[in-house]
Design a protein around this motif. Structure first.
Motif, short mmCIF file in Angstrom:
data_model
loop_
_atom_site.label_atom_id
_atom_site.label_comp_id
_atom_site.label_asym_id
_atom_site.label_seq_id
_atom_site.Cartn_x
_atom_site.Cartn_y
_atom_site.Cartn_z
N TRP A 105 3.16 -8.57 -4.16
CA TRP A 105 2.31 -8.20 -4.83
C TRP A 105 3.28 -7.69 -5.72
O TRP A 105 3.14 -7.68 -6.94
CB TRP A 105 2.23 -6.78 -4.16
N GLN B 173 -3.76 -6.52 -5.93
CA GLN B 173 -4.09 -4.96 -6.18
C GLN B 173 -4.21 -3.92 -5.40
O GLN B 173 -4.55 -3.61 -4.14
CB GLN B 173 -5.84 -5.26 -7.06
N ILE C 64 -6.94 -1.35 -4.46
CA ILE C 64 -7.90 -0.86 -4.66
C ILE C 64 -7.67 0.72 -3.85
O ILE C 64 -7.06 1.08 -2.78
CB ILE C 64 -8.98 -1.34 -3.89
N ARG C 65 -8.54 2.06 -4.44
CA ARG C 65 -8.26 2.79 -4.31
C ARG C 65 -10.13 2.99 -3.94
O ARG C 65 -11.02 2.99 -4.02
CB ARG C 65 -8.18 3.73 -5.04
N SER D 37 -8.58 -0.10 -8.93
CA SER D 37 -7.23 -0.56 -9.08
C SER D 37 -6.65 1.14 -8.83
O SER D 37 -7.00 1.55 -10.49
CB SER D 37 -6.77 -1.40 -9.49
N SER D 38 -5.15 0.59 -8.55
CA SER D 38 -4.78 2.28 -9.48
C SER D 38 -4.32 2.18 -10.45
O SER D 38 -4.40 3.02 -11.46
CB SER D 38 -2.83 2.48 -8.42
N GLU D 39 -4.04 0.69 -11.00
CA GLU D 39 -3.67 0.64 -12.43
C GLU D 39 -4.97 1.19 -13.49
O GLU D 39 -5.16 1.49 -14.49
CB GLU D 39 -3.02 -0.97 -12.64
N ASP E 108 2.37 1.83 -3.64
CA ASP E 108 1.62 2.43 -4.38
C ASP E 108 1.54 3.93 -4.19
O ASP E 108 1.68 4.39 -4.86
CB ASP E 108 0.38 1.42 -4.38
N GLN F 80 -5.38 -5.97 -2.06
CA GLN F 80 -6.50 -6.88 -2.29
C GLN F 80 -6.27 -7.92 -3.10
O GLN F 80 -5.21 -8.08 -4.06
CB GLN F 80 -8.18 -5.98 -2.23
N GLU G 139 0.78 -1.05 0.07
CA GLU G 139 -0.23 0.43 0.08
C GLU G 139 1.20 1.41 -0.01
O GLU G 139 0.66 2.33 -0.70
CB GLU G 139 -0.87 -0.47 1.46
#
Lengths: 331, 331
Positions: free
Chosen positions: A270, B226, B228-229, B137-139, A247, B219, A244
């Motif tokens: 990750w 991923q 997640i925002r 997700s960020s991506e 990112d 998550q 986290e």
């Protein structure tokens, strides 16, 4: 050609300064590593991602490498060094807090009563951390850590804590840096504590140190502007907190990650899940003679689920006793 | 000498690659700046801190420069571009949310009803931001921003938003980078939004973009890992939030800071309060012809207290109409 002919001496100097790590001849890479599977995996991976034209080539800006700190770059026994700092700080600050003589968990620290201290549990430790790590400016805290490091000695080795680093890992950092990796510490340790010495010891600047952190509060004390460290935890950089924060603060998925405990598992998973090649390393503490031997049942640096994950996924496990010629620089 | 004689061609190539910005001749510095006080202050400051032996010399690792984004590096009228993105996203996503046809603040966006939208206030805007910026997700979010940028055009200029940057500021970034400053964006804008284009447009990599951010949550979706925002705001990078995030994430006090509004005031004050020389710049929007003219009474980018502070402290105020030959690259 024109430039080299004009100012050859300046250019040689600049070239050596900037390209020294790349053009230096003679010194072997990773000298403290045995020529076993981990060293081979590192060299093979780095060659693959840095050789132009390789199918696995990774552009320089994407060469992000992340390292846990405690147990991965330096020792973490008999207790995390940051905890040993906090305990020393309780003793140093005790004269200003007479109530600590009779109040737990501080009384236990002042009495060197490990049993009573352990009985105060996580809550006790959090109160000790808050009392020693917060309520002052960032600058004042950094000065305190610096003063402690100058005098404190590791209880077993008698060495300064900053010498309790792993020589093979220092060499790995140099090896990666010379190949234009950008190196980050991503640690459960408190970020302000680590930043004081990470640049000198690892060559990793403050802005590449990520850790747990307290909420900082901008304050104006009669024209003196400071960031005050409050006791509210902003981020716990452990377990899922590691990917986290990577990112949130780096914004790219690393291509290399090293850890040593279950607290690193999600960061390793990750990183491994990126599209393209990655290198995942685990430092396995197997060396009771030169360092410590512990894994699945240790309360500090427990390595259990991550060891299973390494086995299942073919991650690189470093058997400290077998794979490292030296452990600490002073060996 | 030995090295230059052995492989002159390789060395020339490497030297040009690495030292190009330092040895390049001919191209003048900061060509879009008039030779007025701001340009003179910049050159004088940079000379002072980068000349070895100067009393004000600053070592390379300490050359941290921070820049606000909206109104400092690119335009922010008629609305912050991130808000324009969010409004476009509401329209794009509306078919998946039939309730938005009848629910505020979404109905107002879909009806292009600016008055009704304004009536929903900050709460309405926060709901629009949450609906368009979180839950993925960020991506996935980065891909959405990228797709929007490729098609969206600024309502006044008809240009891609990434062309609405300030040419003189791009030159300033280059000028500082060539002198080994490390450049950061420190903006109230959302960090994931800015990272998509900051590297291409400003040459500032994701890890040097600091902004407001949502809590990211690690998550595992059936083996797909991923971040997640979530809709929970982790940090509001405005006002005191700016020096706070600089301290938390960079861990050093900058030596140069540029902004354009009262939201930058604490960052500017805190940078100015460092021990040693600093350069504090304010972009003053005075150019209704080439850009916009606004300051003390604007709801976007209000510049009031910071303008007074600049006056009191002798900060460098850039009068856009007077001090810049060009504003945008396309001028």
């Amino acid at each position: 050609m024109i430039i080299t002919c004009r100012k050859p001496q300046t250019l040689v100097w600049l070239t050596l300064l900037l390209l020294g790590p790349l053009v230096a001849q003679g010194a072997p890479d990773l000298p403290s590593w045995q020529d076993t599977a981990p060293r081979q995996a590192i060299v093979q991976f780095v060659d693959a991602v840095t050789t132009p034209g390789s199918a696995d080539f990774v552009a320089i800006p994407e060469r992000i490498a992340v390292f846990d700190n405690d147990g991965t770059l330096w020792s973490e026994q008999p207790l995390y060094f940051q905890v040993l700092f906090a305990l020393d700080e309780v003793k140093r600050l005790a004269p200003q807090h007479p109530d600590w003589q009779t109040t737990q968990p501080f009384k236990a620290v002042l009495d060197n009563d490990h049993k009573a201290l352990a009985a105060t549990g996580l809550d006790g430790m959090n109160r000790i951390i808050a009392a020693t790590h917060t309520g002052m400016s960032s600058e004042a805290f950094a000065a305190t850590v610096k003063a402690w490091l100058a005098k404190a000695r590791h209880p077993n080795s008698g060495r300064p804590y900053t010498e309790m680093v792993y020589q093979p890992m220092l060499e790995l950092l140099d090896y990666l840096r010379a190949r234009q990796f950008k190196l980050y510490i991503v640690s459960g340790g408190e970020v302000g504590f680590m930043r004081v010495w990470a640049e000198e010891v690892y060559g990793i600047p403050p802005e590449q140190v990520i850790g747990s952190r307290f909420v900082g509060q901008f304050q104006d004390h009669g024209g003196q502007l400071q960031i005050i460290r409050t006791a509210k935890l902003e981020h716990n950089d452990d377990g899922p907190g590691k990917p986290e924060s990577i990112d949130a603060l780096i914004g790219r998925r690393p291509i290399l990650a090293f850890g040593n405990s279950d607290g690193d598992l999600q960061m390793l998973q990750w990183t491994a899940a990126r599209q393209g090649k990655s290198l995942i390393g685990l430092v396995h503490h197997t060396d009771a003679k030169r360092e410590w031997a512990y894994d699945r049942s240790s309360s500090i640096g427990r390595l259990d689920k991550a060891l299973d994950a390494a086995d299942q996924n073919g991650w690189t496990v470093i058997d400290m006793a077998r794979d490292w010629k030296r452990v600490h620089p002073f060996d």
